[in-house]
Motif scaffolding. Sequence first.
Motif, short mmCIF file in Angstrom:
data_model
loop_
_atom_site.label_atom_id
_atom_site.label_comp_id
_atom_site.label_asym_id
_atom_site.label_seq_id
_atom_site.Cartn_x
_atom_site.Cartn_y
_atom_site.Cartn_z
N THR A 198 -8.50 46.46 -32.39
CA THR A 198 -9.01 44.93 -32.46
C THR A 198 -8.26 43.84 -31.38
OG1 THR A 198 -8.37 45.48 -34.92
CG2 THR A 198 -8.60 43.36 -34.45
N VAL A 233 -12.70 47.98 -36.77
CA VAL A 233 -11.82 46.60 -37.07
C VAL A 233 -12.04 46.10 -38.55
CG1 VAL A 233 -11.92 45.90 -34.64
CG2 VAL A 233 -13.57 45.13 -36.29
N LEU A 237 -2.88 51.98 -40.26
CA LEU A 237 -3.44 51.00 -39.38
C LEU A 237 -3.64 51.12 -38.09
CD1 LEU A 237 -2.02 48.50 -42.16
CD2 LEU A 237 -4.42 49.28 -41.83
N TRP A 275 8.48 37.41 -44.90
CA TRP A 275 7.59 37.42 -45.96
C TRP A 275 8.17 38.41 -47.00
CZ3 TRP A 275 2.07 38.32 -47.54
CH2 TRP A 275 1.43 37.23 -48.12
N SER A 287 2.83 43.77 -51.60
CA SER A 287 4.25 43.63 -51.34
C SER A 287 4.49 41.95 -51.74
CB SER A 287 4.43 43.72 -50.00
OG SER A 287 3.65 43.18 -48.94
N VAL A 330 -2.15 43.66 -38.29
CA VAL A 330 -3.46 43.52 -38.44
C VAL A 330 -4.36 42.67 -38.82
CG1 VAL A 330 -5.39 44.90 -39.53
CG2 VAL A 330 -3.31 46.21 -38.84
N VAL A 331 -3.66 41.95 -39.71
CA VAL A 331 -4.36 40.60 -40.20
C VAL A 331 -4.07 39.50 -39.30
CG1 VAL A 331 -4.08 38.58 -41.81
CG2 VAL A 331 -3.88 41.05 -42.77
N PHE A 337 -7.94 46.59 -45.90
CA PHE A 337 -6.72 47.31 -46.31
C PHE A 337 -5.32 46.74 -46.18
CE2 PHE A 337 -3.88 50.92 -46.03
CZ PHE A 337 -3.96 51.61 -47.32
N SER A 338 -5.01 46.07 -45.28
CA SER A 338 -3.86 45.28 -44.76
C SER A 338 -3.76 44.16 -45.73
CB SER A 338 -4.11 44.79 -43.45
OG SER A 338 -3.96 45.63 -42.25
N PHE A 339 -4.79 43.45 -45.95
CA PHE A 339 -4.82 42.49 -46.79
C PHE A 339 -4.51 42.87 -48.23
CE2 PHE A 339 -7.62 39.32 -49.45
CZ PHE A 339 -6.85 38.17 -49.43
N VAL A 382 -2.36 45.63 -48.99
CA VAL A 382 -1.12 45.74 -48.90
C VAL A 382 -0.22 44.89 -48.81
CG1 VAL A 382 0.48 47.11 -47.44
CG2 VAL A 382 -1.53 48.18 -47.54
N LEU A 383 -0.49 43.72 -48.16
CA LEU A 383 0.05 42.40 -47.97
C LEU A 383 0.27 41.78 -49.67
CD1 LEU A 383 -0.50 40.88 -44.87
CD2 LEU A 383 1.45 41.88 -45.41
N SER A 434 -6.65 40.52 -36.54
CA SER A 434 -8.07 40.20 -36.80
C SER A 434 -8.62 38.83 -36.71
CB SER A 434 -8.22 40.75 -38.31
OG SER A 434 -7.83 42.06 -38.46
N HIS A 477 -10.88 52.43 -47.76
CA HIS A 477 -9.66 51.83 -47.57
C HIS A 477 -9.70 50.49 -48.15
CE1 HIS A 477 -8.81 54.79 -44.98
NE2 HIS A 477 -7.48 54.50 -44.65
N PRO A 480 0.50 46.11 -41.62
CA PRO A 480 -0.80 44.89 -42.31
C PRO A 480 -0.50 43.58 -41.60
CG PRO A 480 0.25 46.30 -43.74
CD PRO A 480 1.36 46.56 -42.63
N PHE A 509 -12.39 47.82 -41.84
CA PHE A 509 -11.61 48.41 -42.87
C PHE A 509 -9.95 48.31 -42.79
CE2 PHE A 509 -11.23 52.51 -40.59
CZ PHE A 509 -10.06 52.83 -40.73
N PRO A 510 -9.54 48.22 -41.55
CA PRO A 510 -7.94 47.97 -41.80
C PRO A 510 -7.49 46.69 -42.26
CG PRO A 510 -8.80 49.06 -39.50
CD PRO A 510 -9.90 48.70 -40.20
N VAL A 511 -8.32 45.76 -41.98
CA VAL A 511 -7.92 44.24 -42.22
C VAL A 511 -8.08 44.08 -43.56
CG1 VAL A 511 -10.13 42.98 -41.73
CG2 VAL A 511 -8.08 41.63 -41.49
#
Lengths: 435, 368
Positions: free
Chosen positions: A209, B92, A202, A246, B106, A256-257, B98-100, B102-103, A260, B39, A253, B94-96
């Motif tokens: 971003t 900007v 990431l 969390w 977890s 990044v969220v 993908f991050s979504f 991954v979060l 964004s 991703h 991640p 695909f990372p978001v």
Amino acid sequence: MSLSYSAQVVLAGVSLLGVAGGVVGSFALLRRQSLLSDALAHAALPGVCVAFLLTESKSSLPLLVGALVSGLLGTLAVTTLVRRSRLKADSAIGVVLSVFFALGIVLLTRIQKLPLGNQSGLDKYLFGQAATLMPRDVATIGALTAVVLLLVAFFYKELKLLCFDREFGASLGWPMRRIELLLVFLLVTVVVVGLQAVGVVLMVAALITPAAAARQWTDRLSTLLLLAAAIGGGVGVAGTLISASWANAPTGPAIVVVSSAVLVVSLLFAPRRGLVWARLRARALARRIRRENLLKDLYLEGERRAAPGALVGWSDLMGQRGQGRRRLSALARSLAASGLLARGSEGVRLTAEGEAAARELVRRHRLWEVYLARRLELPLDHVHRDAEVMEHALTESAVAELEELLGWPERDPHGRPIPRRQGLAAPPSPLRGAA
Amino acid sequence: MSPALVIILVGSLVAASCALVGSFLVLRKMALVGDAISHAVLPGIVIAFLLSGSRASLPMLVGAGAFGVLTVLLVELFHKTGRLHEDASIGVVFPVLFSFGVLLISRYANQVDLDLDCVLYGEIAYAPWDQLKLAGQLLGPKALWLNGLVFAVNLLFVGLCYKELKLGTFDPELAAALGFAPTLMHYLLMGSVSLTVVGAFESVGAILVVAMLVVPPATAYLLTERLSRMIALAMAFGVASAIAGYGLARWIDASIAGAIGVAAGGFFLLTFLLSPRHGLIAKALRHRRLSEATAEQMLLLHLKAEGQGLSREHLGRRFGWSEPRLEATLTALTQRGHARRDNGKCYLTESGARFIEATGQELIRDRG
């Protein structure tokens, strides 16, 4: 909320990183190298693994050096492929990114099967785990961030020229290739520093971003850099706090969220460039054009009937532009509120003020038709449509110049009279009068 | 079926599917859209997991397919606002997503039977043990069925729309003018890429799908000018990478998917160096031959113009060549009888004069 010492250490590290990332990412964004930075982040992974295999050390410095070397190799590979093969930039980046990463995965899985490997903690380089940052790591991050920022400040002018007019710089005899190399070196350094907190996968978003969000607020490079640094630092802190609260979600991640979300808000609401304002401006323009068209239609109807200011029925108006009754009456109501027309149940008529406004519009329209027909020698059936647009766009001074250029014409190409501006009965000088 | 065979078959099917659609991505300069999709399907897969509560393939296909298309739409949306360049929009979006994903993993770790590492490099090693069960009947490894299906769909798509895809790739304007629906083809291709990515996801993970989508087609692109041959070569390289990668992984005891990617990279590197027309070595040789021929012609021309024997010193000064280069050029010319050396001086021979005359005529003809 009071933070423990270790949490403060982590936050310090992550915000420093965000600052450096925002600054360097801005240059990558402007140079359209967003995805090159993705490639070099992925390319850093095998270097981390090789450095671990060689030193078997968990301290981050040797791993950083390994990542630096393989990140630079990856960049070199991309530029070599673009220059020396027929592959385009996108394929070259795709090839380098995936092959280097595959190599990294092979080494990583190999390491995990070594006796030492389970405690290597190399996993965190995939998605980032800010919580594992030690005071020593933060010192390293701080030092490298300082170096990066100093270099950017020192070579600010050169980097600026690289982004906006590379050829001009080259023509001045500046070593643009070397400045390009400096930027790559800065990018790789920041990526490598960020690996532990954000992770390989990431890293690109941590760089691009915040810069993309900052770009919406300004057109000046210096402001862009400051804003991107602030946003980068801010989202770094926010993301770390979220990930810590969390269930130990990975930091990368989370950052990044958050960033964004900042980007989306910036895209929508930044002054001038914001999409919401652009949409509102477009709607206001469309509304003005609808209002002006109605005034003009009324004037033309009066002209047709040779009775200026005549009452025009609703059904006649509805026929003009295919507008529905409701829309038309809303439009009439707002024009009446501005005192431009009077309306009744049968129809509407222009007030004196409305008549003056409509005259001006018709004047512009017909003057523009004359211009198109005489100066550009367009055929008669081609001039009306263009004039329909220009009547809403011409400024007063442009109209005055146009009129002088054309020699105060009396009639448009279709033979209809061009109304005079009120209070100006004749052209200023009879010697320059219409032919 | 032996486990090794299952793994190699699954890897080959993934590689072949990816090569089919990846060839078009590489030619359309969209290699990184493939990267983005690979991703961004992750949240689709996780949501499908959460909703269906199982690793059933159909909800996964639907969820991931939806997110694949969403990625393309989002990238285009960001790009079309005019506020971001295309590369930045990809960077900007695909990372978001993908991050979504991954979060989500977890957050719901106890409900989602999906390991974060496997998201990146898959678990092809377990493919032989995950059997497809239908009405209590064991039908063989699930990954084999899934990727076989994906391959069949891709084959059908490319086979049926070959002409449309080809024209849309090389001349979109003409394709639009002829009514070949390039926009529809674009979205069908994107859908097909999403499907391929989902099929491959469980086996080789997010990033090695990119390796399979981009590397074998890029390798094939260095070898041929024909689309049909490029696709065939890409599939061959993909399958070869799967086999070689499996061997490599067994040998050094590491991730199979990673090793397949490395093998694909190895084939690419070899081709980049050795390709007969576009390879680095072939190009360097061609360049050298051309510069040698030019040097010989220049020397002959000079001898002819001067009309007398010339000393080595004179020639060296005249052309600014290093001693070895001058020597090599003179040797080549005397060996072919175009020049002769006598008393430290160099003369044009009869055959050399004829040769340079003919070369000159040829040059004039080519120019004219």
